[in-house]
Scaffold this active site. Structure first.
Site, PDB file in Angstrom:
ATOM      1  N   CYS A 105       0.802  -1.214   0.000  1.00  0.00           N
ATOM      2  CA  CYS A 105       0.000   0.000   0.000  1.00  0.00           C
ATOM      3  C   CYS A 105       0.847   1.282   0.000  1.00  0.00           C
ATOM      4  O   CYS A 105       1.462   1.582  -1.012  1.00  0.00           O
ATOM      5  CB  CYS A 105      -1.000  -0.044   1.145  1.00  0.00           C
ATOM      6  SG  CYS A 105      -2.446   0.983   0.856  1.00  0.00           S
ATOM      7  N   HIS A 134      -3.567  -5.768   2.387  1.00  0.00           N
ATOM      8  CA  HIS A 134      -3.245  -5.923   3.808  1.00  0.00           C
ATOM      9  C   HIS A 134      -3.833  -7.253   4.258  1.00  0.00           C
ATOM     10  O   HIS A 134      -4.413  -7.984   3.459  1.00  0.00           O
ATOM     11  CB  HIS A 134      -3.898  -4.804   4.619  1.00  0.00           C
ATOM     12  CG  HIS A 134      -3.301  -3.463   4.381  1.00  0.00           C
ATOM     13  ND1 HIS A 134      -2.152  -3.039   5.005  1.00  0.00           N
ATOM     14  CD2 HIS A 134      -3.701  -2.435   3.600  1.00  0.00           C
ATOM     15  CE1 HIS A 134      -1.880  -1.803   4.620  1.00  0.00           C
ATOM     16  NE2 HIS A 134      -2.793  -1.412   3.761  1.00  0.00           N
TER      17      HIS A 134
END
Ligand code: GLN
EC number: 6.3.5.13
Length: 242
Positions: free
Chosen positions: A94, A195
């Protein structure tokens, strides 16, 4: 690996660690130890120099301001690009993924230079944030299965000619540009929006990093019972709600 221990470097846990990204370090450590490897884990805070002799570097996600600070410090440090020149493996998530690219939009709305370790660049998505569960088919050339994860990002990442997508989404936004790609990789450098922590959900990715570090095509088997149970539950539940 320079000696008998795998050097695992977790970059900037004080700035880049959201949604349990610490679990990625724990999973690489655990799966390497299950194969009889010694692991030396080095957590490098953002006020410390990045060692250049690591085998695997992990960089997590973060909110917009910590992401800018991390990019500033990583550019000033230059240890990570030198480690990659030495053949190190980098796995980023990310905000960390966006930092590895050419540029991203920072918390001030400005274009912030990244490290240019991946041929990608990120813009700010015009629509709603990409938030939620993701299912994605991993790049078969890397031997990856269906990946599961959780995403939460405003950035949209565009892939240049110099990278391949890590996966193709079947559920979720992935890179966010509407082309169905998720993440990017080239040689030993990887980025993803997943994630979860992603390596706990997808131990095949942790094993891929270890294989690259050892320069082997296969590892001795290691139990995946709990990881498989989590993956199966996520694939069934997310697929059903899609
Ligand atoms: N700040 C970045 C974005 O929103 C990355 C977010 C994250 O790491 N979860 O695009």
């Amino acid at each position: 690996m320079s000696d008998s221990s795998l050097r695992l470097v977790w970059v900037y846990p004080d700035l880049l660690s959201t949604y349990g990204d610490r679990g990625n370090a724990l999973v690489v450590e655990r799966r390497a130890r299950q194969r009889g490897l010694n692991v030396q884990r080095i957590d490098v805070r953002s006020d410390q120099p990045i060692p250049t002799s690591g085998d695997i570097y992990l960089i997590g996600g973060g909110e917009d301001r910590p992401q800018r600070l991390a990019a500033e410090r990583l550019r000033a440090d230059s240890g990570l690009p030198r480690a990659v020149d030495n053949g190190a493996i980098v796995f980023s998530v990310c905000a960390g993924y966006q930092i590895l690219g050419h540029e991203f939009i920072n918390d001030l709305g400005q274009r912030e230079p990244g490290l240019g370790l991946l041929d990608v660049w990120s813009t700010r998505g015009e629509g709603a944030r990409s938030v939620g569960d993701v299912l994605a088919e991993g790049d078969p050339t890397l031997g990856l299965p269906t990946l599961t994860g959780f995403e939460n990002h405003q950035g949209v990442t565009h892939l240049g000619q110099g990278v391949s997508p890590l996966a193709q989404v079947t559920v979720g936004g992935g890179n966010g540009g509407g082309d169905g790609t998720e993440g990017a990789w080239r040689d030993t450098v990887f980025g993803t929006y997943l994630h979860g922590p992603v390596l706990a959900r997808n131990p095949a990715v942790a094993d891929l990093l270890i294989k690259l570090a050892l320069d082997v095509n296969a590892l001795p088997p290691a139990d995946t019972t709990w990881y498989d149970a989590l993956r199966a539950e996520r694939i069934a539940s997310v697929g059903q709600n899609a």
